[in-house]
Design an enzyme around this catalytic site. Structure first.
Site, PDB file in Angstrom:
ATOM      1  N   TYR A 142     -15.013  52.262 -57.516  1.00  0.00           N
ATOM      2  CA  TYR A 142     -13.966  52.166 -56.509  1.00  0.00           C
ATOM      3  C   TYR A 142     -14.226  53.347 -55.353  1.00  0.00           C
ATOM      4  O   TYR A 142     -13.450  52.920 -54.206  1.00  0.00           O
ATOM      5  CB  TYR A 142     -12.711  52.404 -57.173  1.00  0.00           C
ATOM      6  CG  TYR A 142     -12.334  51.085 -58.165  1.00  0.00           C
ATOM      7  CD1 TYR A 142     -13.400  50.262 -58.349  1.00  0.00           C
ATOM      8  CD2 TYR A 142     -11.317  51.315 -59.128  1.00  0.00           C
ATOM      9  CE1 TYR A 142     -12.868  49.122 -59.069  1.00  0.00           C
ATOM     10  CE2 TYR A 142     -11.280  50.570 -60.049  1.00  0.00           C
ATOM     11  CZ  TYR A 142     -11.989  49.040 -60.078  1.00  0.00           C
ATOM     12  OH  TYR A 142     -11.727  48.368 -60.918  1.00  0.00           O
ATOM     13  N   LYS A 188     -22.505  51.664 -69.911  1.00  0.00           N
ATOM     14  CA  LYS A 188     -23.396  50.683 -69.989  1.00  0.00           C
ATOM     15  C   LYS A 188     -25.073  51.490 -69.746  1.00  0.00           C
ATOM     16  O   LYS A 188     -25.711  51.368 -68.740  1.00  0.00           O
ATOM     17  CB  LYS A 188     -23.368  49.916 -68.735  1.00  0.00           C
ATOM     18  CG  LYS A 188     -24.021  48.427 -68.815  1.00  0.00           C
ATOM     19  CD  LYS A 188     -23.640  47.616 -69.710  1.00  0.00           C
ATOM     20  CE  LYS A 188     -24.458  46.242 -69.709  1.00  0.00           C
ATOM     21  NZ  LYS A 188     -24.530  45.509 -70.745  1.00  0.00           N
ATOM     22  N   ASP A 220     -19.695  45.898 -72.799  1.00  0.00           N
ATOM     23  CA  ASP A 220     -19.545  44.657 -73.163  1.00  0.00           C
ATOM     24  C   ASP A 220     -19.248  44.411 -74.612  1.00  0.00           C
ATOM     25  O   ASP A 220     -18.343  43.520 -74.893  1.00  0.00           O
ATOM     26  CB  ASP A 220     -20.843  43.761 -72.843  1.00  0.00           C
ATOM     27  CG  ASP A 220     -22.136  44.457 -73.114  1.00  0.00           C
ATOM     28  OD1 ASP A 220     -22.011  45.670 -73.354  1.00  0.00           O
ATOM     29  OD2 ASP A 220     -23.249  43.673 -73.057  1.00  0.00           O
ATOM     30  N   ASP A 244     -10.268  50.045 -66.216  1.00  0.00           N
ATOM     31  CA  ASP A 244      -9.475  49.191 -65.488  1.00  0.00           C
ATOM     32  C   ASP A 244      -9.513  47.981 -66.437  1.00  0.00           C
ATOM     33  O   ASP A 244      -8.665  47.240 -66.646  1.00  0.00           O
ATOM     34  CB  ASP A 244     -10.136  49.045 -64.165  1.00  0.00           C
ATOM     35  CG  ASP A 244      -8.844  48.331 -63.240  1.00  0.00           C
ATOM     36  OD1 ASP A 244      -7.954  47.983 -63.562  1.00  0.00           O
ATOM     37  OD2 ASP A 244      -9.108  48.017 -62.136  1.00  0.00           O
ATOM     38  N   ASP A 248      -6.638  46.761 -69.462  1.00  0.00           N
ATOM     39  CA  ASP A 248      -5.745  45.708 -69.385  1.00  0.00           C
ATOM     40  C   ASP A 248      -5.953  44.703 -70.620  1.00  0.00           C
ATOM     41  O   ASP A 248      -5.114  44.049 -71.110  1.00  0.00           O
ATOM     42  CB  ASP A 248      -6.212  44.879 -68.127  1.00  0.00           C
ATOM     43  CG  ASP A 248      -5.304  45.001 -66.811  1.00  0.00           C
ATOM     44  OD1 ASP A 248      -4.818  46.119 -66.727  1.00  0.00           O
ATOM     45  OD2 ASP A 248      -5.211  44.363 -66.031  1.00  0.00           O
TER      46      ASP A 248
END
Ligand code: NAD
Length: 355
Positions: A142, A188, A220, A244, A248
């Site tokens: 970001y 990852k 994942d 993020d 959620d």
């Protein structure tokens, strides 16, 4: 009497309604616990843009840094969606976090027994879930450079320095020591070089916390495991974009977005805020659920001010309101005995604390 200086940023949409209820509860717990709050309001988001032309006025940063903690509502709304990116409310929030150096986002996902049917997962899978997602907040893709776009291409860069990984890893291990002493680091590393550095660095930091168990999981798989067997997690440590998304997902295990708090902390100051946005679809109607903001105020008591007993009192009052069947509209279909307005829920919680 001890006095704490709190900066209040109400923001847009339902922000002012939910902050008012958190203040009601904070004043109630303060008066029964022998301390006092003084509040100073500051502008951010769409309302700040409308009044000053800037979604994050300098005065808001100064006030925040001069207080003991910041309690934040929410920002944004469709009326500001077409502004240039740097004028949008969301840009103000990203800049705010960066300016305050709040690099660690703590998001608990706790399933309340009283609302076990509010989750889309089966009760036996989620009963007892109590996860803390520790997300790096001011680095990663970001913020990484270079970024940009032309007519045919867009690009962002996921970059982490060793130092950024070290400080967020310490946060996760310290929090785990106060919980079940398990950290699962999400990355990852099978594909991304930045993730391999993340993993190697977390392993190094872990050596300072021999009492905490460290495991690693690809992002994942973590997304899958969260819905398959969420109880396996205690603390999940993640970078910015993975956190993020996963936080959620974790929050949805709990049913309503209106229940979940968060804290964004750094070396200087902490910002305490609900995980949801400004809910423009229900703003001004007095029906928003204030519990996420009240629970954020409780995190503020616990982590910023060290008022652990007061925080426990607020958390117990939230549980009591839910177990007695008081609900805002978002939870009305889950064993509600009485559907209440935003301010009624705030008053019931405050009354428990005053008794
Ligand atoms: P949202 O979280 O505002 O709303 C999603 C849905 O959840 C809506 O139906 C809303 O009514 C409901 N909801 C949210 N909070 C609730 C509460 N306390 N009680 C009952 N229902 C609640 O997300 P969105 O609709 O994607 O975004 C709306 C605006 O909020 C956008 O401008 C977005 O950029 C902004 N936003 C701000 C923050 C923040 O301030 N930290 C975070 C996320 C989104």
């Amino acid at each position: 009497m001890k006095n704490y200086k709190i900066t209040l940023i109400k923001g847009d949409g339902i922000g002012p309604e939910i902050i008012d209820e958190a203040v009601k509860v904070l004043d109630a717990v303060a008066s029964s616990s022998g301390f006092h709050f003084s509040y100073d309001e500051a502008l951010m988001g769409g309302i700040a843009y409308d009044i000053t032309g800037d979604p994050l006025p300098q005065e808001t940063i100064t006030k925040s840094l001069n207080s003991d903690a910041v309690l934040f509502g929410s920002i944004g709304g469709p009326q500001w969606d077409d502004l240039p990116r740097e004028k949008r409310p969301e840009s103000g929030l990203l800049r705010f976090r960066k300016e305050l150096g709040v690099y660690a986002n703590l998001r608990p996902a706790v399933v309340y027994d009283e609302l076990i049917n509010a989750s889309s997962l089966k009760p036996e899978i989620i009963k007892g879930v109590d996860i803390m997602v520790v997300r790096e907040l001011i680095g990663g893709i970001y913020f990484g450079e270079p970024k940009g776009r032309d007519e045919n291409k867009g690009w962002n860069t996921m970059v982490y320095s060793r130092e950024e990984i070290v400080r967020i890893a310490h946060q996760a291990f310290r929090i785990a020591q106060k919980r079940e002493k398990r950290v699962c680091s999400i990355d990852k590393a099978n594909v991304l070089d930045v993730s391999q550095l993340w993993r190697d660095t977390v392993i190094e930091v872990a050596k300072e916390y021999p009492d905490v168990e460290l495991t690693h999981m690809y992002v994942d798989n973590a997304a899958m495991q969260l819905v398959l067997n969420p109880k396996q997690f205690d603390v999940m440590l993640t970078g910015n974009i993975f956190g993020d998304i996963l936080s959620d997902e974790a929050s949805m295990l709990c049913g309503s977005i209106g229940l979940l708090p968060s804290a964004s902390v750094g070396e200087k100051i902490g910002v305490y805020e609900p995980i949801h946005g400004s809910a423009p679809d229900i703003a001004g109607q007095g029906i928003a659920n204030p519990i996420a903001t009240i629970a954020s105020a409780s995190m503020m008591l616990r982590y910023a001010l060290g008022e652990v007993e007061a925080a426990d009192k607020v958390d117990n009052s939230i549980k009591k309101v839910l177990s007695e069947g008081y609900r805002t509209g978002d939870l009305a279909q889950f064993d509600a005995k009485e559907v209440c307005s935003t301010s009624e829920i705030g008053s019931i919680i405050a009354n428990y604390l005053e008794r």
